[in-house]
Design a protein around this motif. Structure first.
Motif, PDB file in Angstrom:
ATOM      1  N   THR A 102       0.820  -1.222   0.000  1.00 42.23           N
ATOM      2  CA  THR A 102       0.000   0.000   0.000  1.00 42.23           C
ATOM      3  C   THR A 102       0.847   1.262   0.000  1.00 42.23           C
TER       4      THR A 102
ATOM      5  N   ASP B 173      -6.806   2.863  -5.618  1.00 42.35           N
ATOM      6  CA  ASP B 173      -5.989   2.309  -4.527  1.00 42.35           C
ATOM      7  C   ASP B 173      -4.558   2.032  -4.952  1.00 42.35           C
TER       8      ASP B 173
ATOM      9  N   PRO C 206      -0.651   2.187  -4.814  1.00 44.45           N
ATOM     10  CA  PRO C 206       0.227   2.407  -3.664  1.00 44.45           C
ATOM     11  C   PRO C 206       0.728   3.845  -3.610  1.00 44.45           C
TER      12      PRO C 206
END
Length: 446
Positions: free
Chosen positions: A30, A58, A60
């Motif tokens: 992440t 989403d 990273p």
């Protein structure tokens, strides 16, 4: 998961980030921290990653820093992809070797030794810092010479440092293609050191297909290693060597081709990457893709010229090497997704006659406890001889870098199979010391 990339301004970093973007499973990375001492390079790579992440849900997060401790804190995994002395150092490594009439390549022979002498002191200090700041992190070493660097770092990180290389993966993929097999179903019997290994078996459903491949002239010469080494030689030794063994088996031809090329691989990459890093207008991602394609298409061009074979196949210009191995390795450790990968790890006696602490390149079983080498048959005599000699050279380089021993550095150069004279080794060391400031720690030592 949090990933730190040391050498985050390096040219291969976008390949890693692209693999992370395509990983949509649970437990994914992440946050990525890029660390580099060159602010302009790391900023250029940051622009490429930002374009890659545009529109990706989403993606990273990416942080950029020049502070090593800040980069390491909280990291679950650390990728070490450093290049001490930059491409300019590589160009010196290669040019000096060629001018002395021996192989000039960044990981093989004199060039590889010079690269190790430049890199190992920094890599050892880096390992110590990781052990102090991020003792729970797993270190995945991309830095060349990968086996030598991994072994030196393992003295301080133990089993928590693992070296990776895409050469065995590429070889396995090409051999599977020649056999018409799905690479995902193939078990490779591969063993050796980094850039010094041999594929000795290709197992599908419990049957070794390598004898069939060696007997099939058309299939055997349909992929890069078959073209480089020739069917007759592959049948003679009964296995498929890593492509870097071309420097050993066709030494004279490789030296002649290097001399005829007019400039080294390092010099070519300096020019190519200078154009990329100077690119500030227009899409950064497109500029990087163009530079990457140029880089891949010219890879080992001199060896292909020496062998009289054509350009690389289009499938070998695609990404899918380092970054896929690294992602599979991370997921296996972090999520206990058990898998088998060819890695550079302490052999634990797997590869006779090397000792337990010798880092070797072999298939490993990987899970939450790390990577463990799988049992392997002994190497044939011709391969065992090379591996033993080159491992002794690697350890002399490690000794030189650790103790500042000029004698150990000279020993490494003189004992390498691709340096054919103690006198040549002495001249090489003197010239490297004169042109590489990173070797100043050797000066004046006995």
């Amino acid at each position: 998961m949090r990933l730190t990339i040391l050498g985050g301004g390096g040219f291969r970093v976008p390949l890693v980030y692209r693999a992370l973007l395509n990983d949509r499973g649970s437990g994914r990375v992440t946050h990525v921290t890029l660390h580099d001492l060159d602010e302009s390079r790391i900023a250029a790579i940051g622009r490429v990653l930002a374009e890659m992440a545009d529109g990706v849900a989403d993606a990273p997060d990416v942080t950029i820093t020049t502070d090593l401790d800040e980069a390491l804190k909280g990291a679950d995994f650390v990728f070490s992809a450093i290049r001490v002395g930059g491409l300019e150092g590589r160009a010196v490594d290669e040019r000096v070797a060629i001018e002395e009439g021996v192989i000039g390549q960044e990981t093989v022979g004199a060039g590889g030794i010079a690269y190790g002498l430049r890199t190992l002191p920094f890599a050892v200090e880096l390992a110590k810092r990781i052990a102090a700041v991020a003792p729970e992190a797993w270190v995945i070493n991309f830095t060349n010479p990968a086996g030598m660097v991994t072994e030196a770092m393992s003295h301080h990180l133990g089993e928590r440092v693992i070296g990776i290389c895409d050469s065995p993966v590429g070889l396995g993929r090409r051999v599977a293609g020649a056999l018409g097999a799905d690479p995902a179903t193939v078990r490779l019997d591969y063993a050796g050191l980094n850039h010094l290994g041999w594929l000795r078996g290709v197992h599908v459903d419990g049957r070794d297909l390598l004898p069939e491949l060696l007997a099939d002239e058309q299939a055997l010469t349909s992929f890069e290693e078959g073209k480089l080494f020739g069917a007759a030689w592959l049948r003679t030794i009964g296995c498929i060597p890593n492509e870097y063994l071309h420097y050993y088996y066709f030494n004279r031809e490789a030296v002649a081709a290097s001399r005829a090329a007019g400039r080294t691989r390092g010099a070519l990459l300096i020019e190519q990457q200078r154009r990329f890093y100077a690119h500030e207008d227009g899409p950064a991602l497109a500029a990087w893709e163009d530079a990457r394609l140029e880089r891949e298409s010219t890879y080992m061009a001199e060896n292909r010229q020496a062998a009289g074979v054509g350009e690389r196949e289009s499938c070998d210009l695609e990404s899918g090497g380092y970054e896929r191995v690294a992602l599979a390795l991370m997921r296996a450790i972090a999520l206990d997704e058990r898998t088998t990968l060819i890695l550079n790890v302490r052999g634990r006696g797997t590869l006779s006659p090397l000792d337990d602490d010798a880092v070797v390149e072999v298939p490993c079983s990987v899970d939450a406890d790390g990577a463990r080498p799988l049992a392997a048959d002994p190497l044939p005599g011709h391969a065992a001889g090379l591996v033993t000699t080159v491992k002794a050279v690697e350890r002399s380089v490690i000794e030189a870098a650790t103790d500042g021993s000029r004698q150990a550095a000279l020993r490494a150069l003189a004992l390498h199979p691709l340096v054919d004279s103690v006198a040549v080794a002495g001249r090489l060391l003197e010239r490297y010391e004169a042109e590489l400031p990173q070797l100043g720690y050797l000066r004046g030592r006995a």
